[in-house]
Design an enzyme around this catalytic site. Structure first.
Site, PDB file in Angstrom:
ATOM      1  N   HIS A 156       0.758  -1.081  -0.038  1.00 55.72           N
ATOM      2  CA  HIS A 156      -0.012  -0.154   0.104  1.00 55.72           C
ATOM      3  C   HIS A 156       0.913   1.037   0.384  1.00 55.72           C
ATOM      4  CE1 HIS A 156      -3.376  -2.720   1.001  1.00 55.72           C
ATOM      5  NE2 HIS A 156      -3.873  -1.556   0.976  1.00 55.72           N
ATOM      6  N   LYS A 168      -0.494   4.917   4.192  1.00 63.74           N
ATOM      7  CA  LYS A 168      -0.709   4.053   5.264  1.00 63.74           C
ATOM      8  C   LYS A 168      -0.397   3.567   6.521  1.00 63.74           C
ATOM      9  CE  LYS A 168      -4.316  -0.506   4.445  1.00 63.74           C
ATOM     10  NZ  LYS A 168      -4.996   0.180   5.386  1.00 63.74           N
TER      11      LYS A 168
END
Length: 265
Positions: free
Chosen positions: A153, A157
């Site tokens: 990600h 995040k």
């Protein structure tokens, strides 16, 4: 269906607003963000080239009260506060926030005793089909396969492994008749020794603007089976969330996930 979106000025919020404004059944009635958000007081669709007459507000209570359903992709503490407001006003909730601890999950279940809630680690239709495929693959590949879960990600995040990766692990463990907590391996460093038979390993990447990549590998002798999902944008999560909101229409209470929404049980 009247939709309220919290976190309206963020990247996910903008995708949710775009999807709602282009949806033939949903109507955006509230766009909510915190004090100091850059778009506060501006038309929620302005940056998308879709002016809609709904101004971004920081009045959470009034924004939620005006809706039939709240869609929330923020952070656990904020989501739980928003959920209490939903409960007070009888507003349904679609929760895409991840990173809840056990107490937070219990609070969501308690709220669902009074209002309808869809709570899922990933709202993408494609990812939820992958969950179903993992259940099938795990039941067939029962002997001689080591299972590893990889996810990547963007650098902003804040939780790891992702809620989606953890749910993948849960689906696999449940198909084996086990609990993920009893077989998960989240870190490897140094002289680790041979791989523990039956363990489920997790690998995490955080960098750049990766929206979300997930791969489960079934590693056998002489072959490897991989099941992969890659998100090129956040729009699949937004579209799945609207599908979840429509699923909740007319329901009085209950806790559901995307497997319920997609009739994949």
């Amino acid at each position: 269906m009247k939709i309220a979106i919290v976190g309206a000025c963020g990247r996910m919020g903008q995708n949710l607003i775009e999807a709602t404004l282009k949806d033939g059944e949903a109507v955006l009635v509230s766009a909510i963000d915190q004090e100091g958000a850059p778009g506060l007081g501006r038309d929620a669709g302005e940056l998308l080239g879709l002016p809609c007459g709904v101004l971004v507000t920081s009045d959470v209570e009034a924004g939620i009260a005006a809706a039939d359903c709240l869609i929330d992709f923020t952070r656990p503490a904020g989501t739980l506060r928003h959920l209490e407001i939903c409960r007070h006003h009888g507003v349904a909730a679609v929760i895409g926030t991840t990173g809840f601890d056990d107490a937070g999950k219990r609070a969501i279940a308690e709220a669902a005793s009074a209002i309808p809630v869809v709570f899922a680690p990933n709202m993408s239709v494609g990812v939820n089909v992958v969950f179903k495929l993992l259940d099938l693959a795990t039941r067939v590949l029962t002997q001689g396969y080591d299972i590893e879960i990889f996810e990547a990600h963007h650098k902003r995040k804040i939780d790891a492994p992702s809620g989606t990766a953890l749910r993948m692990g849960e689906v696999i463990a449940q198909a084996q008749g086990r609990q993920l907590a009893d077989c998960a391996v989240y870190a490897r460093e140094g002289v680790t020794g041979e791989r523990e038979p039956g363990s489920i390993g997790f690998s995490v990447v955080r960098g750049g603007d990766i929206v979300g990549d997930h791969t489960v590998m079934y590693c056998g002798d002489g072959e490897r089976v991989e099941i992969t999902h890659k998100a090129a944008s956040r729009m699949p999560y937004a579209l799945g969330s609207l599908r979840a909101a429509r699923f909740l229409a007319g329901r009085e209470k209950g806790l559901f996930d995307m497997q319920d929404v997609l009739d994949l049980r």
